[in-house]
Design a protein around this motif. Structure first.
Motif, PDB file in Angstrom:
ATOM      1  N   ASP A 109      -6.242   4.878  -2.725  1.00 41.08           N
ATOM      2  CA  ASP A 109      -6.098   3.439  -2.925  1.00 41.08           C
ATOM      3  C   ASP A 109      -5.161   2.830  -1.888  1.00 41.08           C
ATOM      4  O   ASP A 109      -5.410   1.736  -1.380  1.00 41.08           O
ATOM      5  CB  ASP A 109      -5.581   3.141  -4.328  1.00 41.08           C
ATOM      6  CG  ASP A 109      -6.585   3.493  -5.405  1.00 41.08           C
ATOM      7  OD1 ASP A 109      -7.792   3.502  -5.093  1.00 41.08           O
ATOM      8  OD2 ASP A 109      -6.155   3.752  -6.550  1.00 41.08           O
ATOM      9  N   SER A 126       0.816  -1.215   0.000  1.00 42.25           N
ATOM     10  CA  SER A 126       0.000   0.000   0.000  1.00 42.25           C
ATOM     11  C   SER A 126       0.849   1.264   0.000  1.00 42.25           C
ATOM     12  O   SER A 126       0.359   2.331  -0.358  1.00 42.25           O
ATOM     13  CB  SER A 126      -0.950   0.015   1.200  1.00 42.25           C
ATOM     14  OG  SER A 126      -0.228   0.226   2.393  1.00 42.25           O
ATOM     15  N   MET A 137       1.140   2.860  -3.576  1.00 41.61           N
ATOM     16  CA  MET A 137      -0.062   3.300  -4.282  1.00 41.61           C
ATOM     17  C   MET A 137      -0.338   4.769  -4.003  1.00 41.61           C
ATOM     18  O   MET A 137       0.292   5.384  -3.145  1.00 41.61           O
ATOM     19  CB  MET A 137      -1.246   2.436  -3.845  1.00 41.61           C
ATOM     20  CG  MET A 137      -1.032   0.973  -4.090  1.00 41.61           C
ATOM     21  SD  MET A 137      -2.418   0.014  -3.573  1.00 41.61           S
ATOM     22  CE  MET A 137      -3.208  -0.207  -5.129  1.00 41.61           C
ATOM     23  N   THR A 151      -7.051   2.654   1.388  1.00 40.69           N
ATOM     24  CA  THR A 151      -8.006   1.551   1.386  1.00 40.69           C
ATOM     25  C   THR A 151      -7.302   0.221   1.596  1.00 40.69           C
ATOM     26  O   THR A 151      -7.740  -0.608   2.393  1.00 40.69           O
ATOM     27  CB  THR A 151      -8.779   1.530   0.053  1.00 40.69           C
ATOM     28  OG1 THR A 151      -9.417   2.776  -0.129  1.00 40.69           O
ATOM     29  CG2 THR A 151      -9.810   0.431   0.049  1.00 40.69           C
TER      30      THR A 151
END
Length: 105
Positions: free
Chosen positions: A71, A64, A67, A74
């Motif tokens: 996104d 993550s 990103m 999340t």
């Protein structure tokens, strides 16, 4: 983008994160129970599903970071939900052994 738009998006729905965490916990405890029933005297095998899920959540957190903002947020929220559920299942795995072996009425 203001705060009201962020809260109304699907990203910050708490019910989805709680559902993911609860369903992951149920799946991991079921897998641990099935492993315990298959191999009753090897309790260390019941920790395998929780350990794999915890490693998977660590990998998701590291992925993550690569990103963009929403996104990545999340993905990190889902990985934290999976990690918390796997830690809870990891700590509750000895309860299977206790209730099925030592509590005989």
């Amino acid at each position: 983008m203001n705060f009201r738009e962020l809260v109304s998006k699907e990203v910050f729905k708490l019910s989805g994160i709680v559902f993911l965490s609860a369903s992951t916990f149920i799946v991991l405890m079921s897998a641990s129970y099935l492993i315990y029933k298959r191999y009753p005297y090897q309790q260390q095998l019941t920790y395998i599903p929780s350990g794999i899920a915890l490693l998977f959540s660590f990998l998701l957190i590291f992925a993550s970071f690569d990103m963009n903002a929403l996104d990545g947020l999340t993905m990190s929220a889902t990985s934290i939900a999976v990690g918390v559920a796997s830690l809870a299942a990891f700590m509750c795995a000895p309860l299977i052994d206790y209730f099925l072996r030592y509590r005989q009425h």
